[in-house]
Design an enzyme around this catalytic site. Structure first.
Site, PDB file in Angstrom:
ATOM      1  N   PHE A 143      74.521  73.567 -92.571  1.00 59.06           N
ATOM      2  CA  PHE A 143      74.297  73.665 -91.122  1.00 59.06           C
ATOM      3  C   PHE A 143      75.607  73.310 -90.444  1.00 59.06           C
ATOM      4  O   PHE A 143      76.059  72.162 -90.482  1.00 59.06           O
ATOM      5  CB  PHE A 143      73.192  72.726 -90.639  1.00 59.06           C
ATOM      6  CG  PHE A 143      72.948  72.838 -89.157  1.00 59.06           C
ATOM      7  CD1 PHE A 143      71.892  73.605 -88.678  1.00 59.06           C
ATOM      8  CD2 PHE A 143      73.779  72.217 -88.229  1.00 59.06           C
ATOM      9  CE1 PHE A 143      71.667  73.731 -87.305  1.00 59.06           C
ATOM     10  CE2 PHE A 143      73.573  72.348 -86.870  1.00 59.06           C
ATOM     11  CZ  PHE A 143      72.509  73.107 -86.408  1.00 59.06           C
ATOM     12  N   GLU A 144      76.198  74.286 -89.825  1.00 59.13           N
ATOM     13  CA  GLU A 144      77.403  74.062 -89.039  1.00 59.13           C
ATOM     14  C   GLU A 144      77.455  75.129 -87.953  1.00 59.13           C
ATOM     15  O   GLU A 144      76.938  76.233 -88.125  1.00 59.13           O
ATOM     16  CB  GLU A 144      78.668  74.132 -89.903  1.00 59.13           C
ATOM     17  CG  GLU A 144      78.907  75.499 -90.525  1.00 59.13           C
ATOM     18  CD  GLU A 144      80.148  75.581 -91.409  1.00 59.13           C
ATOM     19  OE1 GLU A 144      80.887  74.589 -91.497  1.00 59.13           O
ATOM     20  OE2 GLU A 144      80.363  76.653 -92.014  1.00 59.13           O
ATOM     21  N   ILE A 145      78.020  74.775 -86.838  1.00 56.26           N
ATOM     22  CA  ILE A 145      78.286  75.739 -85.771  1.00 56.26           C
ATOM     23  C   ILE A 145      79.781  75.641 -85.495  1.00 56.26           C
ATOM     24  O   ILE A 145      80.306  74.553 -85.253  1.00 56.26           O
ATOM     25  CB  ILE A 145      77.487  75.443 -84.494  1.00 56.26           C
ATOM     26  CG1 ILE A 145      75.981  75.465 -84.791  1.00 56.26           C
ATOM     27  CG2 ILE A 145      77.819  76.463 -83.407  1.00 56.26           C
ATOM     28  CD1 ILE A 145      75.117  75.075 -83.596  1.00 56.26           C
TER      29      ILE A 145
ATOM     30  N   TYR B  24      83.804  72.797 -83.585  1.00 56.77           N
ATOM     31  CA  TYR B  24      83.134  72.652 -84.878  1.00 56.77           C
ATOM     32  C   TYR B  24      82.074  71.566 -84.752  1.00 56.77           C
ATOM     33  O   TYR B  24      82.275  70.568 -84.050  1.00 56.77           O
ATOM     34  CB  TYR B  24      84.134  72.275 -85.975  1.00 56.77           C
ATOM     35  CG  TYR B  24      83.499  72.259 -87.353  1.00 56.77           C
ATOM     36  CD1 TYR B  24      83.370  73.436 -88.082  1.00 56.77           C
ATOM     37  CD2 TYR B  24      83.000  71.087 -87.889  1.00 56.77           C
ATOM     38  CE1 TYR B  24      82.760  73.431 -89.333  1.00 56.77           C
ATOM     39  CE2 TYR B  24      82.392  71.069 -89.128  1.00 56.77           C
ATOM     40  CZ  TYR B  24      82.273  72.244 -89.846  1.00 56.77           C
ATOM     41  OH  TYR B  24      81.661  72.236 -91.070  1.00 56.77           O
TER      42      TYR B  24
END
Length: 221
Positions: free
Chosen positions: A77-79, A24
């Site tokens: 915005f997250e991966i 994460y």
């Protein structure tokens, strides 16, 4: 739509996460609106208590009173690893919250849910802050610090950096040290939350009281 990216990247962030074992990542950490999560913390603690879940950084989300400090990673915005989001452990937590009906009755958002799930289910070193990504969404903008190598690859606007604003939870993240969060810690936090709401007048948000009234009503069907 409605976002800006300020920096050039000379690497693939998805490949970086895969190769470094990250599950994460985020670029902005801030506090949630308290009115939208009046009982999310209670349900999360109860879930941890029933499943005997321990963590090495859950303290990031806890105030001294045992309450949720509202810190979360902004999901604009997250991966994240799909393997983690599709895991039985994450699905069980989501299903637990879904049955609690807070998504509909209180407007629990995806960002605090993702964040608390990460705190429960991931190790501290599996979460990454992309300090070299400059980003803006709405009025919240951040860029790498002036003088840093990452900043030399950015064209940042002449406006305040949210990283250093009072509402940012990034300083807390940077100061965070791994510390075991045990079953006992969960039980104590839950006790403190319940005692405070029981004995302190006006502590519980009105929306939580109203929600319980509707639960009582629909529970008769």
């Amino acid at each position: 739509p409605g976002v800006d990216f300020y920096c050039d990247l000379d690497y693939d962030p998805f490949a970086f996460m895969r190769d470094s074992g990250k599950k994460y990542s985020f670029v902005i950490a801030l506090r949630e609106l308290a009115e939208t999560v009046p009982t999310l913390w209670d349900h999360t603690l109860q879930f941890m208590l029933e499943r005997n879940i321990t963590s090495n950084w859950m303290s990031y989300f806890v105030s001294r009173s045992g309450e949720y400090n509202l810190c979360h990673f902004w999901s604009n915005f997250e991966i994240a690893s799909l393997g983690w989001l599709r895991s039985p452990e994450y699905a069980e937590y989501f299903t637990y919250l879904d049955h609690a009906q807070g998504f509909f009755m209180e407007r629990w958002g995806d960002a605090p849910v993702h964040s608390l799930a990460a705190g429960m289910l991931l190790q501290r070193d599996e979460v990454h802050f992309f300090d070299d990504i400059g980003y803006r969404h709405d009025a919240f903008a951040r860029c790498p610090a002036l003088g840093s190598l990452a900043h030399t690859r950015c064209r940042c606007p002449d406006e305040p950096n949210f990283d250093t604003s009072p509402g940012s939870c990034l300083p807390r993240w940077k100061q965070l040290k791994e510390a075991e969060w045990t079953h006992r810690d969960t039980r104590e936090a839950l006790r403190l939350v319940r005692e405070r709401r029981l004995f302190a007048t006006g502590v519980e948000p009105p929306i939580a009281v109203e929600r319980r009234r509707w639960y009582d009503f629909f529970g008769a069907f």
